[in-house]
Enzyme design. Structure first.
Site, PDB file in Angstrom:
ATOM      1  N   GLU A 145      -0.809   3.173   6.914  1.00 57.84           N
ATOM      2  CA  GLU A 145      -1.012   4.158   5.921  1.00 57.84           C
ATOM      3  C   GLU A 145      -1.384   5.535   6.396  1.00 57.84           C
ATOM      4  O   GLU A 145      -1.114   6.736   5.894  1.00 57.84           O
ATOM      5  CB  GLU A 145      -1.692   3.789   4.865  1.00 57.84           C
ATOM      6  CG  GLU A 145      -1.279   2.492   4.040  1.00 57.84           C
ATOM      7  CD  GLU A 145       0.403   2.465   3.746  1.00 57.84           C
ATOM      8  OE1 GLU A 145       0.694   3.341   3.353  1.00 57.84           O
ATOM      9  OE2 GLU A 145       0.930   1.490   3.865  1.00 57.84           O
TER      10      GLU A 145
ATOM     11  N   ALA B 169       0.746  -1.072   0.099  1.00 55.80           N
ATOM     12  CA  ALA B 169       0.016  -0.065   0.047  1.00 55.80           C
ATOM     13  C   ALA B 169       0.858   1.317   0.036  1.00 55.80           C
ATOM     14  O   ALA B 169       2.073   1.220   0.215  1.00 55.80           O
ATOM     15  CB  ALA B 169      -0.852   0.016   1.310  1.00 55.80           C
TER      16      ALA B 169
END
Ligand SMILES: [Zn+2]
Length: 897
Positions: A325, A290
């Site tokens: 993230e 990610a």
């Protein structure tokens, strides 16, 4: 950026850079390292791009407002595979504009120096759309209902923004961006900021996004395709989870997670999320990890979407990756490292914060216990003589792949931050982080800036404590020697040496070690900073258990004197879960390097009984599995496998085969681990039960819940004959979605029968694996290594280009550093090293050295463990086969129905 996993089975796209460590100052733009001159600085980009996804080309129009800090006739910036045309400064044609793809630079020459102040550089250009996830890339995929789809997305970290548009592609050059993209009118288009305008002409839409805040190029994002969302509004932030149309409902879990995490982070950082929206975009394929693009995080869809086929383990990964993230939205995006040498500041922090948040919101997951496995992996890597410091100087971004090591950059850094938080106290640590955010918002920072903020919050010289951990490689082995006074009161004497796979060294390395000392089984630990050898402290009574790493928080190992270890082993059952974990970890590591005898470790394993503690057991099964693997082909194998089964049987019997409603995720995962190991170790009862359940599953797929399928499929797969293999293959071919597909094909790769394994290798490379799951092929080939070391190696080495292509610039590092650890038993070491030197750039020799150190360690360890295992079994009292294993043949028997 988030690595999907640290094992080879989870290589993610990544890129970073390294060199020798150096002393460091607080951030300043002028002194920040970089290759581009700082006399001309971008302020604001206006970029309009028309991509042609079918032709894999793009045309762009770019206008950059520049601040000339000195008068100059030369402008230098990054570009790659682009052709610039009509280059003008302030509307006047420039003398020349020369692009050099080798250096990834464009140099513009003006007729005469332009004065200090604002100027505008404009040009049009042609560029490429990539097939692999670097720059702007096109991703083909299979639509949820079947049929072919195509979408566009971007992946820029570290140095690939320049592939989409010419730019100042270094993190210290923060600018605002106004992006306009022209895409098919039926597509949704996403970027960091909300859409400001959308003009449809014919079958095309020209979409302009609102200007971003000041940020680095590598955080810009663009995705477009037949995408749909599920969304919510929370305290002024619009949260969206995007997926290819038909899958958007599978984003519901991720959306709920994002709401929790956003609320917690707004509070923790003391700085509300600064953008109007935060999208999470599920990309089918692309890469396996990610990327934290500001306000528009991209994920491989497998780590964002939760379907009916997902397991609890899948849900845990979704939460944890989102927490990682989203932590970057502050530390990474709002505050960015000044240069790539401080990438650890981003990644260690996000990894640590994600673990803390995952634990906070999901207390039943025992998350810090499962993170202990990550810490152990990092310690294994960092125990190599060839390891490197967390913090490393980087001289040239083109050396990108050299010496970057996620085990250190992400995982050791996470461990060190956790230890530091425990030492300073969580509230003080958070205050320091808040100061850090406030002082460097919309700007950059160095590691020194973080230490200074933590020092200001704590009133202690944090830099002096922690720089011993960040600026030098390795970690200490703390030796503990107890003495008892006539009343039984204990005094311990402490000393430290670097812990190395090659044996503990007596060099000059030294750490300030924040010890947590607990005497007895309960009670609060006593904090002590170990600064010098020979330091002493009182530590309870000599008849009590002792740990100097209470809670398994420290990034160090402990070696106890014989009498103290014996007492603690006797009290093992009374220790806290985490103190048990710390002792198992250390004792096994000491056995692995030959510093302690195997029976000292197995005494602890035996003392576990049928206690259901997942991390302690995964530690034990890994240790037993290592010995069982090393014993294969030898005369002692079957007796050791029999012994290993006997240790696992009580806990397997307690767990049973089927998930229960009140099982924690840890218990479920423990059940899988134990059953799969018993199946691998030829436990006939386990194999028979798996086959029975598999037959029922073939008739009705609903008979086994997703959480319980892996154990059954893996045990059956390992022991499959041709008929069973074909049945499994049919299950894989009819998988409903990629979640099932990954599980089913992995089961095929486990087959022990050599002929069937060759067929499995063929399948892994075939078109049965859809293009969006391209990164899976490597995992599958690597999964063969356990039973078929040579086949796995030849399949890998014959197809290295195809298998590694999706990993782009991360591939050379992965090949140099991780593949040797997988293939240590597949091919002679000199042959392996020669192959690596042929396939990895010469400047990556330090990474090859790391990989090869692991190979030589594993070979030496095998000799030690086989001898120790055989000696241990020979010394056991005579007993029958406890667990009904396969007949003893000296090699592993293949049981047939
Ligand atoms: Zn990250």
């Amino acid at each position: 950026m988030r690595m999907a996993s640290i094992s080879l089975a989870g290589i993610a796209l990544f890129l970073a850079l390294a060199g020798p460590a150096s002393a460091q100052a607080p951030f300043s733009f002028d002194s920040a390292f970089g290759r581009l001159p700082k006399n001309v600085v971008p302020i604001d980009y206006t970029i309009a791009i028309v991509p042609d996804a079918m032709e894999l080309t793009l045309t762009g129009q770019e206008s950059v407002v520049l601040d000339f800090r000195q008068a100059t006739d030369t402008i230098v910036f990054n570009s790659l595979n682009e052709t610039l045309d009509q280059v003008q400064l302030d509307g006047q044609a420039v003398d020349s504009a020369v692009s050099d793809d080798q250096k990834q630079l464009t140099t513009v020459k003006l007729g005469k120096p332009a004065p200090v102040g604002r100027h505008t550089l404009t040009f049009s250009y042609k560029g490429r759309i990539e097939k692999e996830p670097q720059g702007l890339f096109a991703q083909p995929y299979v639509k949820p209902g079947g049929g072919k789809g195509l979408l566009l997305s971007t992946e820029f970290e570290s140095t690939d923004a320049r592939r989409m548009f010419p730019c100042w592609d270094e993190p210290a050059f923060r600018s605002t961006f106004r992006l306009t993209m022209t895409v098919p009118a039926e597509w949704a288009a996403l970027s960091n900021m909300p859409v400001a305008s959308r003009v449809v002409q014919g079958n095309l839409a020209t979409v302009s996004f609102a200007a971003t805040p000041k940020m680095p190029t590598y955080l810009l994002e663009f995705s477009a395709g037949d995408l749909a969302e599920t969304s919510a509004d929370d305290s002024g932030t619009r949260l969206g989870v995007w997926a290819v149309r038909g899958q958007e409902k599978d984003g519901a879990t991720a959306l709920a997670n994002a709401r929790q995490i956003l609320a917690d982070y707004n509070d923790y950082f003391g700085y509300p999320f600064p953008l109007p929206k935060l999208d999470s975009i599920a990309v089918p394929g692309g890469f396996s990890g990610a990327m934290e693009n500001w306000g528009a995080i991209t994920y491989n869809d497998q780590i964002l979407l939760v379907t009916a086929s997902s397991t609890i383990a899948d849900r845990q990964q979704v939460f944890s990756d989102q927490a990682h993230e989203m932590a970057h939205q502050w530390n990474g995006d709002l505050v960015t490292m000044g240069w790539w040498d401080d990438i650890w500041l981003n990644e260690s922090f996000a990894s640590w914060m994600a673990a803390k948040e995952t634990d906070l919101r999901n207390p039943s997951w025992n998350w810090w216990e499962s993170e202990d496995a990550t810490k152990e992996t990092a310690m294994g890597a960092d125990a190599r003589d060839t390891s490197h410091a967390i913090q490393q100087h980087v001289t040239d971004e083109q050396e990108a792949q050299n010496a970057f090591d996620p085990q250190i950059t992400y995982n050791k850094g996470e461990g060190v931050l956790r230890m530091l938080e425990a030492y300073l106290g969580p509230d003080v640590f958070r205050d320091g982080i808040r100061r850090f955010m406030k002082a460097h918002a919309y700007s950059n920072a160095t590691t020194t800036d973080l230490w200074n903020a933590l020092s200001a919050a704590s009133g202690r010289d944090v830099g002096a404590i922690v720089s011993t951990w960040a600026a030098q490689p390795g970690f200490p082995l703390v030796s503990v020697t107890a003495s008892c006074d006539p009343d039984g009161k204990r005094t311990i004497r402490l000393s430290q040496r670097r812990f190395l796979l090659s044996g503990t060294d007596s060099g000059a390395a030294h750490w300030n070690v924040p010890l947590q000392i607990r005497s007895g089984s309960n009670g609060a630990p006593q904090a002590l900073l170990l600064t010098k050898d020979g330091q002493t402290t009182s530590a309870g009574r000599c008849d009590e258990a002792l740990t100097v790493n209470a809670g398994a928080i420290g990034f160090y190992r402990a070696l106890y004197d014989e009498a103290t270890l014996r007492t603690t082993t006797q009290r093992f059952a009374t220790l806290s879960r985490r103190d048990r974990i710390a002792l198992l970890d250390d004792q096994w590591a000491l056995v692995e390097v030959g510093a302690q005898d195997l029976p000292t470790y197995l005494a602890l394993a035996n003392a576990m009984g049928d206690r259901l503690e997942e991390r302690a057991w995964t530690q034990i099964t890994r240790a037993l599995g290592t010995i069982e693997f090393d014993e294969r082909g030898g005369s002692g194998h079957d007796a050791f496998a029999d012994y290993a089964r006997s240790i696992l049987k009580p806990v397997a019997d307690r767990l049973g085969w089927t998930s229960k409603p009140n099982d924690t995720p840890g218990i479920q995962s423990l059940r899988r681990t134990v059953l799969e190991d018993l199946g691998d170790w030829a436990d006939l009862q386990t194999i028979a039960e798996a086959r029975k359940r598999f037959s029922a599953f073939l008739a009705d797929r609903s008979t086994i819940s997703p959480d319980d399928q892996e154990a059954v499929l893996f045990v059956v797969g390992r022991n499959a004959d041709a008929t069973t293999f074909e049945q499994l293959h049919t299950v894989a071919k009819t998988a409903k979605n990629e979640t099932e597909l990954r599980r089913d094909y992995a089961a095929l790769m486990r087959v022990r029968d050599p002929k069937l394994a060759a067929e499995a290798a063929h399948i892994a490379l075939s078109n049965e694996i859809p293009q969006q799951a391209a990164t899976l092929r490597l995992n599958l080939v690597m999964a063969l290594v356990d039973e078929q070391p040579q086949l796995s190696w030849t399949t890998f080495s014959d197809n290295v280009d195809v298998l590694m292509a999706p990993f782009t610039s991360y591939a050379p590092l992965a090949i140099a550093q991780y593949l040797p650890a997988a293939f240590w038993n597949s091919v002679p070491p000199d042959q392996l090293e020669a192959w690596l030197k042929q396939h990895v750039p010469a400047e990556m020799s330090s990474s090859i050295a790391r990989g090869m150190e692991t190979v030589h360690f594993k070979l030496g360890e095998k000799t030690r463990l086989v001898q120790a295992g055989d000696r241990y079994i020979a010394a056991l009292p005579q007993r029958g086969s406890l667990a009904g294993g396969a007949p003893s043949t000296g090699t592993r028997a293949h049981e047939k129905d």
